[in-house]
Design a protein around this motif. Sequence first.
Motif, PDB file in Angstrom:
ATOM      1  N   VAL A  40       0.847  -1.205   0.000  1.00  0.00           N
ATOM      2  CA  VAL A  40       0.000   0.000   0.000  1.00  0.00           C
ATOM      3  C   VAL A  40       0.877   1.247   0.000  1.00  0.00           C
ATOM      4  O   VAL A  40       0.611   2.220  -0.721  1.00  0.00           O
ATOM      5  N   GLY A  41       1.924   1.215   0.802  1.00  0.00           N
ATOM      6  CA  GLY A  41       2.851   2.340   0.813  1.00  0.00           C
ATOM      7  C   GLY A  41       3.466   2.590  -0.550  1.00  0.00           C
ATOM      8  O   GLY A  41       3.583   3.742  -0.984  1.00  0.00           O
ATOM      9  N   ASP A  42       3.835   1.508  -1.232  1.00  0.00           N
ATOM     10  CA  ASP A  42       4.423   1.660  -2.564  1.00  0.00           C
ATOM     11  C   ASP A  42       3.414   2.160  -3.593  1.00  0.00           C
ATOM     12  O   ASP A  42       3.771   2.893  -4.522  1.00  0.00           O
ATOM     13  N   ILE A  43       2.131   1.763  -3.424  1.00  0.00           N
ATOM     14  CA  ILE A  43       1.093   2.269  -4.335  1.00  0.00           C
ATOM     15  C   ILE A  43       0.964   3.786  -4.178  1.00  0.00           C
ATOM     16  O   ILE A  43       0.909   4.528  -5.175  1.00  0.00           O
ATOM     17  N   VAL A  44       0.922   4.245  -2.927  1.00  0.00           N
ATOM     18  CA  VAL A  44       0.819   5.690  -2.670  1.00  0.00           C
ATOM     19  C   VAL A  44       2.017   6.418  -3.268  1.00  0.00           C
ATOM     20  O   VAL A  44       1.874   7.448  -3.938  1.00  0.00           O
ATOM     21  N   THR A  45       3.202   5.873  -3.032  1.00  0.00           N
ATOM     22  CA  THR A  45       4.415   6.491  -3.566  1.00  0.00           C
ATOM     23  C   THR A  45       4.382   6.529  -5.085  1.00  0.00           C
ATOM     24  O   THR A  45       4.734   7.533  -5.706  1.00  0.00           O
ATOM     25  N   THR A  46       3.934   5.418  -5.691  1.00  0.00           N
ATOM     26  CA  THR A  46       3.888   5.326  -7.150  1.00  0.00           C
ATOM     27  C   THR A  46       2.953   6.371  -7.749  1.00  0.00           C
ATOM     28  O   THR A  46       3.287   7.034  -8.734  1.00  0.00           O
ATOM     29  N   VAL A  47       1.779   6.512  -7.140  1.00  0.00           N
ATOM     30  CA  VAL A  47       0.788   7.469  -7.650  1.00  0.00           C
ATOM     31  C   VAL A  47       1.302   8.904  -7.542  1.00  0.00           C
ATOM     32  O   VAL A  47       1.074   9.738  -8.425  1.00  0.00           O
ATOM     33  N   LEU A  48       2.023   9.189  -6.462  1.00  0.00           N
ATOM     34  CA  LEU A  48       2.425  10.573  -6.180  1.00  0.00           C
ATOM     35  C   LEU A  48       3.807  10.946  -6.710  1.00  0.00           C
ATOM     36  O   LEU A  48       4.150  12.137  -6.714  1.00  0.00           O
ATOM     37  N   GLU A  49       4.610   9.984  -7.120  1.00  0.00           N
ATOM     38  CA  GLU A  49       6.004  10.251  -7.477  1.00  0.00           C
ATOM     39  C   GLU A  49       6.158  11.393  -8.485  1.00  0.00           C
ATOM     40  O   GLU A  49       6.854  12.375  -8.233  1.00  0.00           O
ATOM     41  N   ILE A  50       5.507  11.259  -9.636  1.00  0.00           N
ATOM     42  CA  ILE A  50       5.695  12.261 -10.698  1.00  0.00           C
ATOM     43  C   ILE A  50       5.028  13.598 -10.348  1.00  0.00           C
ATOM     44  O   ILE A  50       5.649  14.655 -10.519  1.00  0.00           O
ATOM     45  N   PRO A  51       3.759  13.590  -9.837  1.00  0.00           N
ATOM     46  CA  PRO A  51       3.174  14.886  -9.437  1.00  0.00           C
ATOM     47  C   PRO A  51       4.021  15.630  -8.409  1.00  0.00           C
ATOM     48  O   PRO A  51       4.185  16.853  -8.502  1.00  0.00           O
ATOM     49  N   THR A  52       4.577  14.904  -7.422  1.00  0.00           N
ATOM     50  CA  THR A  52       5.392  15.582  -6.408  1.00  0.00           C
ATOM     51  C   THR A  52       6.697  16.098  -7.009  1.00  0.00           C
ATOM     52  O   THR A  52       7.198  17.151  -6.603  1.00  0.00           O
TER      53      THR A  52
END
Length: 419
Positions: A40-52
């Motif tokens: 779940v942590g990696d999913i959150v990171t994956t979704v937010l990586e490029i926008p951040t």
Amino acid sequence: MKRFLLYGFLKNMRFFDAFKVLSWLSKGLSFFQVGILYSVGDIVTTVLEIPTGLLADVYVGRKNCMIFSLLCYIVSFILFGKSSSYSVLMLAMVLFSVGAAFLSGTAKSMQFAHLVHVGQQHRRTELYGAVRSWAKISSAATAVVSPIIVIFSNGDYNIVWYASVLPYFLNIINIMTYPKHVDGDEQEREKRKKEPVWSSFASAFKLMFSKSSIRRLLFESVCSGTAFGIAKQYIQPLVETFVLLSVVQHISIFENSKNQVAVFMGIVYCILNMIGAIASRLGAYLKKKRSENEAVEMLWWFCTTVYCIISIVIFVDWTIAGIALYMLLFLHYNSFRPLHLSRFDIFVSSSLGSTALSIENQVKASALIVIEPVVGWIVDRTSSFWIVGVLGFVSCVPVVISIAKYRSVLEDDEKENSI
């Protein structure tokens, strides 16, 4: 540059690192649930990586993103320490991963922007290695202190989460003192702000996937990040197994077995991080002796061999040898990472630094999302950690097989970028 070194030192004052998985297991979680938590942590990171990454490079600024990241971490530490509820732990992991997404790539791009500003781009491997080295020295010192905290709290792992709050608060103050130019070229940022957001996404993806050399670097990131990311999650239960099944029978320092585990965990993590501190500077040394690509190739052959041996020794229950080989993995990864990041800087402009490294982290996280629960499920069913070595070996083999093929591609693109 001292403030960058201080950042690395404070960032790695994570007193929970040596006990993170054990603290979750002590709350009643299975290895499968731990794997889901990580996934779940990696999913959150994956979704937010490029926008951040885009927020840091273009819209909000790198310093502001770093400060927000550290605040998210602080809240997650408090929740991890306070609650045993799986849903609350999941919320804490989401906040932890939001912090990781805002942090990933941003710190390195700030360092590179500073080097560009002072005209010392050639020192990038040296700087990355020095920051990583100080971070590992901090981790080693923390590994000595954290078992003492656990022992004085009578084996309570929760306290190490709370102890990690203060260093992160101090790091916020440190980042506030960073010079303005670490946010990147102001004119370039203003120019990109006028572009549609989708255009920034498109240009970032085009940059990362249009060149075969960058695709190759992303492939290496996935293979190394997946193998090491899984391996480091299981060092804690591996050490615990060794202590409870072997050490306690012959050496009894404390009546409480958790305190016994805490002492040995601290020793192992101290050694691991001292190895990491030395290895982080080894990358710059190897670069002086060989080209970056040659040094990385040598490190790939080394880690492939280590993973192969790890899978065998753990399968035959030679746990102490498995722990020793884990230390060699830390030697490899901490030598490899500064060299690998330095190669990204050759092909990616500093104005897109955070975005490019965010994409790199996103690609790695995407692979871990699928693999982590599967590995946790296998460990639960087999009660053994041999799968970790097998996964590492399988991840490395495609890289070493294709090394010769891509060597000329990387060298040609590097020459083209230097013209």
